[in-house]
Design a protein around this motif. Structure first.
Motif, PDB file in Angstrom:
ATOM      1  N   PHE A   1       5.435   6.132   4.062  1.00  0.00           N
ATOM      2  CA  PHE A   1       6.707   5.681   4.938  1.00  0.00           C
ATOM      3  C   PHE A   1       6.311   6.147   6.355  1.00  0.00           C
ATOM      4  CE2 PHE A   1       9.869   4.717   1.111  1.00  0.00           C
ATOM      5  CZ  PHE A   1       9.484   4.031   2.086  1.00  0.00           C
ATOM      6  N   LYS A   2       5.365   7.600   6.422  1.00  0.00           N
ATOM      7  CA  LYS A   2       5.034   8.443   7.455  1.00  0.00           C
ATOM      8  C   LYS A   2       4.009   7.361   8.366  1.00  0.00           C
ATOM      9  CE  LYS A   2       4.193  12.589  10.126  1.00  0.00           C
ATOM     10  NZ  LYS A   2       4.217  14.332  10.124  1.00  0.00           N
ATOM     11  N   GLU A   3       2.933   7.508   7.579  1.00  0.00           N
ATOM     12  CA  GLU A   3       1.430   6.413   7.450  1.00  0.00           C
ATOM     13  C   GLU A   3       2.281   4.900   8.428  1.00  0.00           C
ATOM     14  OE1 GLU A   3      -1.317   6.692   5.170  1.00  0.00           O
ATOM     15  OE2 GLU A   3      -1.402   9.071   4.520  1.00  0.00           O
ATOM     16  N   LEU A   4       3.817   4.612   7.801  1.00  0.00           N
ATOM     17  CA  LEU A   4       4.070   3.052   8.476  1.00  0.00           C
ATOM     18  C   LEU A   4       4.583   3.227   9.838  1.00  0.00           C
ATOM     19  CD1 LEU A   4       6.210   1.862   5.568  1.00  0.00           C
ATOM     20  CD2 LEU A   4       4.168   0.622   6.361  1.00  0.00           C
ATOM     21  N   GLY A   5       5.160   4.918  10.005  1.00  0.00           N
ATOM     22  CA  GLY A   5       5.736   4.834  11.456  1.00  0.00           C
ATOM     23  C   GLY A   5       7.303   4.742  11.273  1.00  0.00           C
TER      24      GLY A   5
ATOM     25  N   SER B   1       0.885  -1.321  -0.342  1.00  0.00           N
ATOM     26  CA  SER B   1       0.083  -0.203  -0.136  1.00  0.00           C
ATOM     27  C   SER B   1       1.038   1.391   0.165  1.00  0.00           C
ATOM     28  CB  SER B   1      -0.930   0.013   1.159  1.00  0.00           C
ATOM     29  OG  SER B   1      -0.324   0.306   2.495  1.00  0.00           O
ATOM     30  N   VAL B   2       1.513   1.291   0.462  1.00  0.00           N
ATOM     31  CA  VAL B   2       2.872   1.959   0.612  1.00  0.00           C
ATOM     32  C   VAL B   2       3.525   2.210  -1.080  1.00  0.00           C
ATOM     33  CG1 VAL B   2       4.872   3.221   1.902  1.00  0.00           C
ATOM     34  CG2 VAL B   2       2.939   1.949   2.267  1.00  0.00           C
ATOM     35  N   ILE B   3       4.333   1.443  -1.151  1.00  0.00           N
ATOM     36  CA  ILE B   3       4.999   1.050  -2.286  1.00  0.00           C
ATOM     37  C   ILE B   3       4.686   0.805  -4.169  1.00  0.00           C
ATOM     38  CG2 ILE B   3       6.990  -0.071  -3.821  1.00  0.00           C
ATOM     39  CD1 ILE B   3       7.672   1.962  -1.256  1.00  0.00           C
ATOM     40  N   PHE B   4       3.721   0.464  -3.790  1.00  0.00           N
ATOM     41  CA  PHE B   4       2.886   0.555  -4.994  1.00  0.00           C
ATOM     42  C   PHE B   4       2.049   1.605  -5.981  1.00  0.00           C
ATOM     43  CE2 PHE B   4      -0.752  -0.878  -7.979  1.00  0.00           C
ATOM     44  CZ  PHE B   4      -0.391  -1.736  -8.627  1.00  0.00           C
ATOM     45  N   PRO B   5       1.866   2.539  -5.116  1.00  0.00           N
ATOM     46  CA  PRO B   5       1.197   4.221  -5.837  1.00  0.00           C
ATOM     47  C   PRO B   5       2.467   4.945  -6.159  1.00  0.00           C
ATOM     48  CG  PRO B   5       0.301   4.081  -3.727  1.00  0.00           C
ATOM     49  CD  PRO B   5       0.771   2.237  -3.681  1.00  0.00           C
ATOM     50  N   ALA B   6       3.411   4.411  -5.116  1.00  0.00           N
ATOM     51  CA  ALA B   6       4.916   5.351  -5.298  1.00  0.00           C
ATOM     52  C   ALA B   6       5.529   4.924  -6.760  1.00  0.00           C
ATOM     53  CB  ALA B   6       5.484   5.123  -4.466  1.00  0.00           C
ATOM     54  N   TRP B   7       5.132   3.486  -6.964  1.00  0.00           N
ATOM     55  CA  TRP B   7       5.402   3.259  -8.245  1.00  0.00           C
ATOM     56  C   TRP B   7       5.006   3.608  -9.290  1.00  0.00           C
ATOM     57  CZ3 TRP B   7       3.165  -0.867 -11.225  1.00  0.00           C
ATOM     58  CH2 TRP B   7       4.012  -1.012 -11.966  1.00  0.00           C
ATOM     59  N   MET B   8       3.622   3.381  -9.463  1.00  0.00           N
ATOM     60  CA  MET B   8       2.543   3.496 -10.137  1.00  0.00           C
ATOM     61  C   MET B   8       2.699   4.826 -10.456  1.00  0.00           C
ATOM     62  SD  MET B   8      -0.896   1.828  -8.857  1.00  0.00           S
ATOM     63  CE  MET B   8      -2.173   2.341 -10.921  1.00  0.00           C
ATOM     64  N   THR B   9       3.560   6.113  -9.658  1.00  0.00           N
ATOM     65  CA  THR B   9       3.629   7.566 -10.012  1.00  0.00           C
ATOM     66  C   THR B   9       4.631   7.411 -10.146  1.00  0.00           C
ATOM     67  OG1 THR B   9       2.806   8.333  -7.883  1.00  0.00           O
ATOM     68  CG2 THR B   9       3.881   9.602  -8.792  1.00  0.00           C
ATOM     69  N   TRP B  10       5.971   7.047 -10.583  1.00  0.00           N
ATOM     70  CA  TRP B  10       6.680   6.953 -11.098  1.00  0.00           C
ATOM     71  C   TRP B  10       7.002   6.194 -12.895  1.00  0.00           C
ATOM     72  CZ3 TRP B  10       9.506   2.646 -13.697  1.00  0.00           C
ATOM     73  CH2 TRP B  10      11.123   3.101 -13.575  1.00  0.00           C
ATOM     74  N   MET B  11       6.094   5.506 -12.972  1.00  0.00           N
ATOM     75  CA  MET B  11       5.785   4.788 -14.169  1.00  0.00           C
ATOM     76  C   MET B  11       4.680   5.605 -14.688  1.00  0.00           C
ATOM     77  SD  MET B  11       6.435   1.273 -15.035  1.00  0.00           S
ATOM     78  CE  MET B  11       5.681   1.756 -16.518  1.00  0.00           C
ATOM     79  N   THR B  12       3.711   7.004 -14.471  1.00  0.00           N
ATOM     80  CA  THR B  12       4.189   7.733 -15.050  1.00  0.00           C
ATOM     81  C   THR B  12       4.881   8.883 -16.305  1.00  0.00           C
ATOM     82  OG1 THR B  12       3.705   9.536 -13.971  1.00  0.00           O
ATOM     83  CG2 THR B  12       2.087   8.543 -13.414  1.00  0.00           C
ATOM     84  N   GLU B  13       6.110   8.579 -15.614  1.00  0.00           N
ATOM     85  CA  GLU B  13       7.141   9.368 -16.953  1.00  0.00           C
ATOM     86  C   GLU B  13       7.539   8.161 -17.092  1.00  0.00           C
ATOM     87  OE1 GLU B  13       7.280  12.702 -16.538  1.00  0.00           O
ATOM     88  OE2 GLU B  13       5.807  12.549 -15.028  1.00  0.00           O
ATOM     89  N   HIS B  14       7.310   6.460 -17.536  1.00  0.00           N
ATOM     90  CA  HIS B  14       8.062   5.381 -18.080  1.00  0.00           C
ATOM     91  C   HIS B  14       7.303   4.760 -18.969  1.00  0.00           C
ATOM     92  CE1 HIS B  14      10.399   6.885 -14.750  1.00  0.00           C
ATOM     93  NE2 HIS B  14      11.741   6.363 -15.367  1.00  0.00           N
ATOM     94  N   ASN B  15       5.942   4.796 -18.588  1.00  0.00           N
ATOM     95  CA  ASN B  15       4.830   3.651 -19.014  1.00  0.00           C
ATOM     96  C   ASN B  15       3.606   4.861 -18.716  1.00  0.00           C
ATOM     97  OD1 ASN B  15       3.328   2.532 -20.893  1.00  0.00           O
ATOM     98  ND2 ASN B  15       4.511   0.031 -20.496  1.00  0.00           N
ATOM     99  N   ILE B  16       3.246   5.814 -18.922  1.00  0.00           N
ATOM    100  CA  ILE B  16       1.800   6.087 -18.809  1.00  0.00           C
ATOM    101  C   ILE B  16       0.993   5.967 -19.543  1.00  0.00           C
ATOM    102  CG2 ILE B  16       1.813   8.080 -20.597  1.00  0.00           C
ATOM    103  CD1 ILE B  16       0.791   9.564 -17.907  1.00  0.00           C
ATOM    104  N   ASP B  17       1.103   4.973 -20.474  1.00  0.00           N
ATOM    105  CA  ASP B  17      -0.197   4.621 -21.032  1.00  0.00           C
ATOM    106  C   ASP B  17      -0.793   3.078 -19.837  1.00  0.00           C
ATOM    107  OD1 ASP B  17      -0.221   6.123 -22.728  1.00  0.00           O
ATOM    108  OD2 ASP B  17       1.196   4.731 -24.797  1.00  0.00           O
ATOM    109  N   LYS B  18       0.238   2.511 -19.794  1.00  0.00           N
ATOM    110  CA  LYS B  18      -0.773   1.205 -18.664  1.00  0.00           C
ATOM    111  C   LYS B  18      -1.428   1.848 -17.613  1.00  0.00           C
ATOM    112  CE  LYS B  18       0.319  -2.372 -20.577  1.00  0.00           C
ATOM    113  NZ  LYS B  18      -1.079  -3.278 -21.092  1.00  0.00           N
TER     114      LYS B  18
END
Length: 103
Positions: A59-63, A1-18
């Motif tokens: 990360f902050k919400e993970l403590g 729940s922390v890394i997946f949205p971050a990865w998706m945000t990163w992907m907007t610059e690398h394969n936005i169509d997906k």
């Protein structure tokens, strides 16, 4: 729940169509000429869903106030190899960028 949205945000610059496809198909984000806005809205809706079921989205919400991103990336690539992932192979630099997006 922390890394997946971050990865998706990163992907907007690398394969936005997906990411746009995901936003439209999963979250019913209306199509528009602004692919980035559609992608980011889909990611926002995913994060809102995670939050609604009590999951952390950064990360902050993970403590974790100050994660050691260099150490996280080093451990990830030491365990998984020089390139990580299946859909898009991530370098250590890519992994660090994603961890920064999860702050």
């Amino acid at each position: 729940s922390v890394i997946f949205p971050a990865w998706m945000t990163w992907m907007t610059e690398h394969n936005i169509d997906k990411i746009v496809q995901y936003a439209i198909r999963v979250w019913n984000v209306p199509e528009s000429g602004d692919k980035k806005a559609v992608a980011l809205e889909g990611i926002s809706r995913l994060k809102a869903f995670f939050t609604s079921i009590g999951l952390p989205v950064n990360f902050k919400e993970l403590g974790i106030e100050n994660p050691d991103i260099d150490r996280l990336a080093d451990c990830l690539h030491r365990n998984k190899g020089e390139f990580v992932g299946n859909y898009v192979k991530l370098t250590k630099k890519d992994s660090k960028e994603i961890y920064h997006l999860a702050l």
